[in-house]
Design an enzyme around this catalytic site. Structure first.
Site, PDB file in Angstrom:
ATOM      1  N   ASP A   1     -17.075-111.060 -14.687  1.00  0.00           N
ATOM      2  CA  ASP A   1     -18.515-111.232 -14.471  1.00  0.00           C
ATOM      3  C   ASP A   1     -18.967-112.610 -14.941  1.00  0.00           C
ATOM      4  OD1 ASP A   1     -19.861-109.229 -13.108  1.00  0.00           O
ATOM      5  OD2 ASP A   1     -20.112-107.942 -14.867  1.00  0.00           O
TER       6      ASP A   1
ATOM      7  N   LYS B   1     -19.199-101.587  -5.231  1.00  0.00           N
ATOM      8  CA  LYS B   1     -18.101-102.397  -5.785  1.00  0.00           C
ATOM      9  C   LYS B   1     -16.773-101.663  -5.587  1.00  0.00           C
ATOM     10  CE  LYS B   1     -21.073-104.729  -9.109  1.00  0.00           C
ATOM     11  NZ  LYS B   1     -21.569-104.842 -10.488  1.00  0.00           N
TER      12      LYS B   1
ATOM     13  N   GLN C   1     -21.348-102.214 -16.084  1.00  0.00           N
ATOM     14  CA  GLN C   1     -22.531-102.274 -15.227  1.00  0.00           C
ATOM     15  C   GLN C   1     -23.810-102.256 -16.074  1.00  0.00           C
ATOM     16  OE1 GLN C   1     -22.570-102.576 -11.752  1.00  0.00           O
ATOM     17  NE2 GLN C   1     -24.765-102.844 -12.056  1.00  0.00           N
TER      18      GLN C   1
END
Ligand code: NAD
Length: 293
Positions: free
Chosen positions: A119, A52, A96
């Protein structure tokens, strides 16, 4: 049979993202900013976060990594999120997964301001998705929809079976494909760990999406001839023949299913690269909303 090339498709979308960042900067605006929180040192999480960060760097985003020990308290994470919510140079905040057991994913997801929830896990965004309103769509389903579009896969009137009902993949995927839109208009069946006789459902799928996390669970006998097969699963399976000591496996038994279907995503190189694109597209959108609103 066509192999859906997520890696190549992601490169094309990366070029578009880069162009958009260049335009923002050329008109005197700042590049999008993404904050990534990483707890502990899970090997797979380290790899995902590194990918990422690299992709953010490649397209010109500002990305910052906030690392925490496995023993970090939940309140410390919540405080960090709260500060980032008020930081005007940060457009998107993600944590994460997986988290240590003492940290509640629900509390974390709800702490991130919906406007920075790139997200798409906050109940506000999940609810707006369900009501077909503008929102941040969870990155993996968003990436899969773009693969379906790019490969001109017909979805209207098709029977789609989604195996897995997580808030991250299975549930938003099923909503996106059942919506009255293009792609969409599928008749969707959701299967999960309590489904009895999984094969009886998967065998009837025109489009089969596996988001289980159980390596090679789906065999050729469970797939209809000519089906479109999307493999979301990624599991590290021990393999002494490789340098790393493991191999990545999807939920689909690729070699045998590939001979039977019309389209298939490989693992790696299928859905994974497009998940990062979905995340960065959401972050760009959040940046534009912050800059222009
Ligand atoms: P999860 O553990 O939250 O959900 C798994 C789902 O599978 C559950 O809903 C469960 O009911 C279902 N399930 C488990 N065993 C089953 C069985 N035997 N039969 C039918 N259903 C069963 O996982 P998740 O976060 O949704 O991720 C699923 C997989 O996708 C994992 O391998 C994960 O690593 C991978 N993943 C990949 C990407 C990517 O970018 N490619 C992104 C997210 C997740």
């Amino acid at each position: 049979m066509t192999i859906i090339d997520g890696k190549q498709t992601a490169e094309e979308y990366k070029a578009l993202l880069k162009q958009e960042v260049n335009v923002l900067v050329a008109i005197g605006k700042r590049p999008p900013g993404l904050a990534i929180l990483l707890i502990g040192n899970n090997g797979a999480s380290e790899t995902y976060v590194a990918n990422k960060l690299k992709t953010c760097h490649d397209v010109g985003f500002n990305a910052s990594l906030f690392r925490f020990e496995n023993t970090v308290s939940e309140s410390e994470i919540l405080n960090c999120i709260n500060e980032l919510n008020f930081n005007s140079s940060i457009d998107g905040v993600i944590v994460q997964s997986p988290f240590p057991n003492h940290i509640s994913p629900q509390k974390i997801n709800e702490a991130i301001h919906p406007a920075k929830d790139v997200d798409g896990f906050h109940p506000m965004n999940a609810g707006r998705l369900q009501q077909n309103k503008p929102c941040y769509i969870a990155a993996t389903p968003k990436g899969i929809m773009q693969l379906i579009e790019k490969y001109k896969i017909e979805t209207q009137g098709k029977h789609c079976v989604v195996v897995g009902r997580s808030n991250i993949v299975g549930m938003p995927m099923s909503i996106l494909l059942s919506r009255n839109s293009k792609p969409g208009n599928c008749t969707v069946t959701i299967c999960h760990s309590k489904t009895v006789d999984l094969a009886s459902y998967t065998k009837r799928a025109d489009i089969l999406i596996a988001a289980i996390g159980s390596p090679e669970l789906i065999t050729a006998a469970m797939v209809k001839e000519g089906a479109v097969v999307i493999d979301v699963g990624i599991t590290r399976v021990a393999d002494q023949a490789t340098k790393s000591g493991y191999k990545l496996k999807g939920d689909i038994k690729y070699d045998e299913v590939a001979n039977k279907c019309s389209f298939i995503t490989p693992v790696p190189g299928g859905v994974g690269p497009m998940t990062i694109i979905g995340l960065l597209q959401n972050t760009l959108l959040a940046a534009k909303n912050a800059i222009y609103n």
